[in-house]
Design an enzyme around this catalytic site. Structure first.
Site, PDB file in Angstrom:
ATOM      1  N   GLN A  35       0.900  -1.286   0.252  1.00 25.77           N
ATOM      2  CA  GLN A  35       0.073   0.112   0.051  1.00 25.77           C
ATOM      3  C   GLN A  35       0.762   1.152   0.168  1.00 25.77           C
ATOM      4  O   GLN A  35       0.236   2.361  -0.518  1.00 25.77           O
ATOM      5  CB  GLN A  35      -0.896  -0.066   1.472  1.00 25.77           C
ATOM      6  CG  GLN A  35      -0.308   0.006   2.572  1.00 25.77           C
ATOM      7  CD  GLN A  35      -1.246  -0.048   3.754  1.00 25.77           C
ATOM      8  OE1 GLN A  35      -2.368  -0.140   3.497  1.00 25.77           O
ATOM      9  NE2 GLN A  35      -0.506  -0.103   4.931  1.00 25.77           N
ATOM     10  N   TYR A 217      19.244  -1.014  23.469  1.00 26.71           N
ATOM     11  CA  TYR A 217      20.201  -1.615  22.709  1.00 26.71           C
ATOM     12  C   TYR A 217      20.811  -0.878  21.455  1.00 26.71           C
ATOM     13  O   TYR A 217      20.059   0.010  21.048  1.00 26.71           O
ATOM     14  CB  TYR A 217      19.848  -3.108  22.126  1.00 26.71           C
ATOM     15  CG  TYR A 217      18.458  -3.211  21.274  1.00 26.71           C
ATOM     16  CD1 TYR A 217      18.742  -2.927  19.747  1.00 26.71           C
ATOM     17  CD2 TYR A 217      17.329  -3.428  21.920  1.00 26.71           C
ATOM     18  CE1 TYR A 217      17.587  -3.091  19.111  1.00 26.71           C
ATOM     19  CE2 TYR A 217      16.083  -3.432  20.874  1.00 26.71           C
ATOM     20  CZ  TYR A 217      15.988  -3.111  19.687  1.00 26.71           C
ATOM     21  OH  TYR A 217      15.170  -3.169  18.918  1.00 26.71           O
TER      22      TYR A 217
HETATM   23  C1  FAD Z   1       7.685  -1.892  20.067  1.00 25.74           C
HETATM   24  C2  FAD Z   1       7.811  -2.896  19.097  1.00 25.74           C
HETATM   25  C3  FAD Z   1       9.133  -3.754  19.069  1.00 25.74           C
HETATM   26  C4  FAD Z   1       9.556  -4.852  18.331  1.00 25.74           C
HETATM   27  N1  FAD Z   1      10.534  -5.353  18.285  1.00 25.74           N
HETATM   28  C5  FAD Z   1      10.978  -6.608  17.859  1.00 25.74           C
HETATM   29  C6  FAD Z   1      12.379  -7.235  17.792  1.00 25.74           C
HETATM   30  O1  FAD Z   1      12.969  -6.630  18.301  1.00 25.74           O
HETATM   31  N2  FAD Z   1      12.299  -8.444  17.030  1.00 25.74           N
HETATM   32  C7  FAD Z   1      11.267  -9.095  16.437  1.00 25.74           C
HETATM   33  O2  FAD Z   1      11.438 -10.331  15.730  1.00 25.74           O
HETATM   34  N3  FAD Z   1      10.141  -8.330  16.185  1.00 25.74           N
HETATM   35  C8  FAD Z   1       9.781  -7.420  17.082  1.00 25.74           C
HETATM   36  N4  FAD Z   1       8.504  -6.659  17.021  1.00 25.74           N
HETATM   37  C9  FAD Z   1       7.523  -7.202  16.192  1.00 25.74           C
HETATM   38  C10 FAD Z   1       7.864  -7.012  14.903  1.00 25.74           C
HETATM   39  O3  FAD Z   1       7.865  -5.497  14.352  1.00 25.74           O
HETATM   40  C11 FAD Z   1       6.502  -7.489  13.760  1.00 25.74           C
HETATM   41  O4  FAD Z   1       6.073  -8.792  14.215  1.00 25.74           O
HETATM   42  C12 FAD Z   1       6.857  -7.663  12.521  1.00 25.74           C
HETATM   43  O5  FAD Z   1       7.175  -6.235  11.904  1.00 25.74           O
HETATM   44  C13 FAD Z   1       5.927  -8.139  11.536  1.00 25.74           C
HETATM   45  O6  FAD Z   1       6.331  -8.345  10.173  1.00 25.74           O
HETATM   46  P1  FAD Z   1       5.035  -8.497   8.854  1.00 25.74           P
HETATM   47  O7  FAD Z   1       5.648  -8.546   7.865  1.00 25.74           O
HETATM   48  O8  FAD Z   1       4.097  -9.740   9.340  1.00 25.74           O
HETATM   49  O9  FAD Z   1       3.786  -7.445   9.182  1.00 25.74           O
HETATM   50  P2  FAD Z   1       4.334  -5.700   9.162  1.00 25.74           P
HETATM   51  O10 FAD Z   1       5.503  -5.513   9.325  1.00 25.74           O
HETATM   52  O11 FAD Z   1       3.096  -5.164   9.849  1.00 25.74           O
HETATM   53  O12 FAD Z   1       4.022  -5.616   7.367  1.00 25.74           O
HETATM   54  C14 FAD Z   1       2.807  -5.476   6.603  1.00 25.74           C
HETATM   55  C15 FAD Z   1       2.975  -4.843   5.421  1.00 25.74           C
HETATM   56  O13 FAD Z   1       1.772  -4.725   4.690  1.00 25.74           O
HETATM   57  C16 FAD Z   1       1.335  -3.661   4.398  1.00 25.74           C
HETATM   58  N5  FAD Z   1      -0.052  -3.467   4.141  1.00 25.74           N
HETATM   59  C17 FAD Z   1      -1.173  -3.687   5.201  1.00 25.74           C
HETATM   60  N6  FAD Z   1      -2.330  -3.479   4.963  1.00 25.74           N
HETATM   61  C18 FAD Z   1      -2.145  -3.299   3.431  1.00 25.74           C
HETATM   62  C19 FAD Z   1      -2.997  -3.470   2.395  1.00 25.74           C
HETATM   63  N7  FAD Z   1      -4.416  -3.324   2.670  1.00 25.74           N
HETATM   64  N8  FAD Z   1      -2.708  -3.474   1.210  1.00 25.74           N
HETATM   65  C20 FAD Z   1      -1.375  -3.559   0.898  1.00 25.74           C
HETATM   66  N9  FAD Z   1      -0.332  -3.464   1.775  1.00 25.74           N
HETATM   67  C21 FAD Z   1      -0.787  -3.380   3.198  1.00 25.74           C
HETATM   68  C22 FAD Z   1       2.050  -2.646   5.316  1.00 25.74           C
HETATM   69  O14 FAD Z   1       2.129  -1.329   4.842  1.00 25.74           O
HETATM   70  C23 FAD Z   1       3.378  -3.462   5.633  1.00 25.74           C
HETATM   71  O15 FAD Z   1       4.375  -2.902   4.624  1.00 25.74           O
HETATM   72  C24 FAD Z   1       8.447  -5.314  17.647  1.00 25.74           C
HETATM   73  C25 FAD Z   1       7.210  -4.689  17.512  1.00 25.74           C
HETATM   74  C26 FAD Z   1       6.864  -3.643  18.303  1.00 25.74           C
HETATM   75  C27 FAD Z   1       5.449  -2.856  18.152  1.00 25.74           C
END
Ligand code: FAD
Length: 397
Positions: A35, A217
């Site tokens: 998106q 960190y």
């Molecule tokens: C404070 C904090 C600290 C964290 N620290 C860690 C850590 O140290 N180590 C670790 O392993 N994890 C950590 N996490 C967890 C980690 O950030 C997430 O679990 C991870 O980013 C998930 O990745 P994902 O690709 O599943 O989802 P997301 O990163 O949410 O990616 C989803 C993607 O889909 C896109 N998208 C959403 N809806 C649509 C749509 N309708 N159409 C098209 N595109 C769309 C978004 O723009 C995004 O690019 C942390 C989380 C938080 C909140």
């Protein structure tokens, strides 16, 4: 053996890009619909534990990423006021020897960029400004169509919903249900070391205190310090789940904490405040020609630093299952191998709230003291509890 030639992925987060890379390396044609108008990640750090490192290594990214990393010496839990150590587990060389892979700290943007470049090199097609509205399936043609808000459609043999905690793909598969506010908010920030007046230890450190904790960190070879400051809250009123944070409020919330924490916050010019949300275990992760991964199916509190690690493991395992089995069996095997592990780690992350936030007053403090004693006298017992998380090797299973 696999019968999938063409895959469309919703979401170019860390999970979506890992899956895209693993699939494209198997010769599958991959399109990713994102998106956002440009590729990128939030300006914050990420702890990448050995279980995820092994996948990044297998995907050929270890040497490219190594220029951006910081390798912590210890995983520490310290008292919010006195700074006393409740836990000091060696990471560094000892983690490498135990798990055969390093524990790394990375800036999210660096990991995301390396993943995106690797995807481009193996021909993954990236479609930006592509907001997913839903999908439809044609069982006769054995195709699934990803539908964008602007009316465009992308057909494929399989759709992967990697679109995060508010996944549109999950919503269509399993029904509309908002994620649950977990009673926690987190301020995040990255501070140049040159702006600091305190010497921050080279550890992955959790400062534990009543109803709050503070994580520090290093990033980028030690040039920056990443912080995550978590506070319990009864509600979150804003419609958006992320907003600009107020540094003065952050200072106030941690005003009576150890000088190292206070000095660090003093150096923060800006911060973002996040509502931490979650979901209960989903009944299934796949239906027909559609499958979920990462936060789309198992969002978790970041209190084990495993959310992105699980998304990385998911992408790799899904690609492997698709190369070894016909589609129906592949999705079944994927869910069977991933769901119990991700659910357990979701629960472990939630259980850390009580420990980090000293729930139960004196009892909470006693639990930390018990951890301290165990770490001193039977460190292997503590370490072996983490083996389930860090020792798991999806590249071998
Ligand atoms: C404070 C904090 C600290 C964290 N620290 C860690 C850590 O140290 N180590 C670790 O392993 N994890 C950590 N996490 C967890 C980690 O950030 C997430 O679990 C991870 O980013 C998930 O990745 P994902 O690709 O599943 O989802 P997301 O990163 O949410 O990616 C989803 C993607 O889909 C896109 N998208 C959403 N809806 C649509 C749509 N309708 N159409 C098209 N595109 C769309 C978004 O723009 C995004 O690019 C942390 C989380 C938080 C909140």
């Amino acid at each position: 053996m696999g019968q999938v030639d063409c895959v469309v992925i919703a979401g170019a987060g860390i999970g979506g890009l890992c899956a895209a890379l693993a699939l494209a390396k198997q010769g599958i044609q991959v399109t990713v619909c994102e998106q956002a108008a440009s590729l990128g990640e939030v300006g914050a750090g990420l702890q990448i534990s050995p279980n995820a490192m092994r996948v990044l290594r297998e995907l050929g990214l270890e040497s490219e990423l190594s220029q951006f990393v910081f390798k912590p010496q210890y995983a520490a839990i310290r008292d919010y006021k006195t700074g006393e150590y409740y836990l000091k587990l060696p990471l560094g060389k000892q983690a490498e020897a135990r798990y055969g892979a390093s524990y790394w700290h990375l800036h999210r943007a660096d990991l995301h960029q390396v993943l995106a470049e690797a995807c481009a090199q193996v021909g993954v097609k990236m479609v930006l400004n592509a907001t997913v509205a839903g999908y439809r399936e044609n069982t006769e043609l054995k195709q699934v169509y990803l539908l964008l808000e602007d009316g465009r459609e992308f057909s494929a043999d399989l759709l992967i919903g990697a679109d995060g905690i508010r996944s549109k793909v999950r919503e269509q598969m399993l029904g509309q249900e908002r994620p649950t506010f977990m009673g926690q908010v987190a301020w995040r920030g990255v501070i140049p070391v040159s702006d600091l007046t305190v010497d921050v230890k080279p550890d992955a450190c959790v400062w534990a205190g009543p109803g709050r904790h503070f994580v520090t960190y290093y990033l980028r070879g030690g040039d920056y310090v990443n912080f995550v400051a978590v506070e319990e809250r009864s509600d979150w009123r804003s419609e958006s789940w992320r907003e600009e944070g107020d540094v003065d409020e952050l200072k106030h919330v941690f005003a009576d904490w150890h000088p190292e924490v206070r000095e660090l916050i003093k150096a923060a010019n800006s911060t973002f405040l996040w509502a931490l949300n979650g979901r209960d275990e989903l009944p299934t992760w796949h239906k027909g020609r559609v499958v979920l991964l990462g936060d789309a199916c198992h969002p978790m509190l970041p209190f084990m630093a495993q959310g992105a690690a699980m998304a990385i493991e998911d992408g790799y395992v899904l690609a492997k299952c698709l190369s070894n089995y016909a589609l129906g069996d592949a999705l079944l095997k994927y869910e069977q191998s991933r769901k119990p592990r991700a659910t357990k780690i979701q629960q472990m992350s939630k259980a850390n709230v009580g420990l980090y936030h000293m729930h139960g007053g004196v009892l909470g403090k006693m639990k930390l003291k018990a951890l301290q004693a165990a770490g001193r006298f039977v460190p292997d017992v503590i370490q072996s509890k983490l083996d389930f998380v860090y020792g798991h090797d999806v590249t071998k299973n």
